[in-house]
Design a protein around this motif. Structure first.
Motif, PDB file in Angstrom:
ATOM      1  N   GLU A   1       6.177  -7.295   8.558  1.00 43.28           N
ATOM      2  CA  GLU A   1       6.080  -7.461   7.108  1.00 43.28           C
ATOM      3  C   GLU A   1       6.242  -6.128   6.381  1.00 43.28           C
ATOM      4  N   MET A   2       7.232  -5.353   6.830  1.00 38.48           N
ATOM      5  CA  MET A   2       7.527  -4.064   6.214  1.00 38.48           C
ATOM      6  C   MET A   2       8.826  -4.150   5.420  1.00 38.48           C
ATOM      7  N   ASN A   3       8.843  -3.512   4.292  1.00 43.68           N
ATOM      8  CA  ASN A   3      10.040  -3.428   3.456  1.00 43.68           C
ATOM      9  C   ASN A   3      10.547  -1.990   3.503  1.00 43.68           C
ATOM     10  N   ALA A   4      11.773  -1.798   3.985  1.00 43.38           N
ATOM     11  CA  ALA A   4      12.308  -0.443   4.166  1.00 43.38           C
ATOM     12  C   ALA A   4      12.326   0.345   2.869  1.00 43.38           C
ATOM     13  N   GLU A   5      12.493  -0.341   1.745  1.00 40.66           N
ATOM     14  CA  GLU A   5      12.567   0.339   0.462  1.00 40.66           C
ATOM     15  C   GLU A   5      11.199   0.626  -0.127  1.00 40.66           C
ATOM     16  N   ARG A   6      10.143   0.135   0.527  1.00 45.25           N
ATOM     17  CA  ARG A   6       8.807   0.307  -0.031  1.00 45.25           C
ATOM     18  C   ARG A   6       7.857   1.004   0.927  1.00 45.25           C
ATOM     19  N   LEU A   7       8.420   1.701   1.917  1.00 41.71           N
ATOM     20  CA  LEU A   7       7.580   2.369   2.907  1.00 41.71           C
ATOM     21  C   LEU A   7       6.692   3.439   2.286  1.00 41.71           C
TER      22      LEU A   7
ATOM     23  N   PHE B   1       1.110  -1.306   9.021  1.00 39.22           N
ATOM     24  CA  PHE B   1       1.062  -0.139   9.903  1.00 39.22           C
ATOM     25  C   PHE B   1       0.056  -0.356  11.036  1.00 39.22           C
ATOM     26  N   ARG B   2      -1.082  -0.981  10.708  1.00 39.34           N
ATOM     27  CA  ARG B   2      -2.073  -1.278  11.762  1.00 39.34           C
ATOM     28  C   ARG B   2      -1.502  -2.262  12.778  1.00 39.34           C
ATOM     29  N   MET B   3      -0.770  -3.265  12.303  1.00 40.48           N
ATOM     30  CA  MET B   3      -0.132  -4.231  13.206  1.00 40.48           C
ATOM     31  C   MET B   3       0.864  -3.529  14.120  1.00 40.48           C
ATOM     32  N   LEU B   4       1.630  -2.618  13.523  1.00 48.61           N
ATOM     33  CA  LEU B   4       2.625  -1.888  14.308  1.00 48.61           C
ATOM     34  C   LEU B   4       1.959  -1.069  15.403  1.00 48.61           C
ATOM     35  N   MET B   5       0.924  -0.318  15.063  1.00 47.28           N
ATOM     36  CA  MET B   5       0.270   0.534  16.047  1.00 47.28           C
ATOM     37  C   MET B   5      -0.437  -0.287  17.121  1.00 47.28           C
TER      38      MET B   5
END
Length: 205
Positions: free
Chosen positions: A24-30, A41-45
């Motif tokens: 659920e990440m948006n490249a333009e809104r990082l 970010f927590r999900m990713l890690m």
């Protein structure tokens, strides 16, 4: 998702557009500091730790990200020495390291670039940053086409956050894509100041 361990304290993460959607990440809104981005970010890690043994010292973490044109992203995540590693260092070296992490609540390093159309806007921004006690790195550049760029590097509590005292930046300029700005600056700008906040603040009216 592709993971490349650079060393024990640095990791490269490559995310495809489908990975971005999954987390659920948006490249333009990082660069935005929202609860959604922090949760992503927590999900990713969590997924990273499931795939490889890579532990972070949450008090000393640096995150750099570079969105791709296709909608994916590259991230470089690094951390400093763990507390147990620091204790094993010779005393003379240990004295050179931060002794009390709780006195440094900042956790992540951020780099941002803002474009301002007028010199007056740049000077005013530097003046306001100085009044907030900004202690990071600041560099100013003059564009060939007439605009002004301000590069800032600082510590913050989240890899995607902009500290509240700096929220006013959007009133004066437009945020730039960091990767594109780093490629653009050497070719199309002239450096004005390597200590912009300190030097240009005094010139504001």
């Amino acid at each position: 998702m592709e993971l490349i361990r650079i060393n024990d304290r640095k990791l490269k993460i490559m995310l495809t557009p489908s990975d971005m959607s999954h987390f659920e990440m948006n490249a333009e809104r990082l660069g935005e500091d929202t609860e959604q981005m922090r949760r992503s970010f927590r999900m990713l890690m969590k997924e990273v730790r499931r795939k490889i043994a890579f532990e972070l010292d949450d008090r000393r973490v640096s995150v750099q990200y570079f969105p791709s044109r296709e909608g994916g992203c590259e991230m470089f995540i690094s951390c400093s020495l763990q507390e147990e590693q620091k204790r094993s260092l010779p005393a003379v070296v240990e004295r050179l390291l931060p002794q009390k992490a709780e006195e440094k609540p900042e956790k992540y390093r951020r780099e941002i670039v803002y474009r301002m159309p007028e010199l007056e806007d740049l000077l005013r921004v530097c003046q306001r940053l100085k009044s907030t006690g900004f202690a990071g790195e600041s560099r100013a550049f003059r564009e060939e086409r007439g605009g002004w760029l301000l590069y800032l590097r600082f510590q913050t509590k989240s890899p995607f956050s902009l500290p509240e005292p700096m929220a006013f930046l959007a009133e004066y300029g437009t945020p730039c894509n960091l990767a594109q700005a780093k490629a653009y600056i050497p070719e199309h700008t002239k450096p004005i100041s390597a200590r912009a906040v300190e030097e240009l603040a005094a010139l504001a009216k």
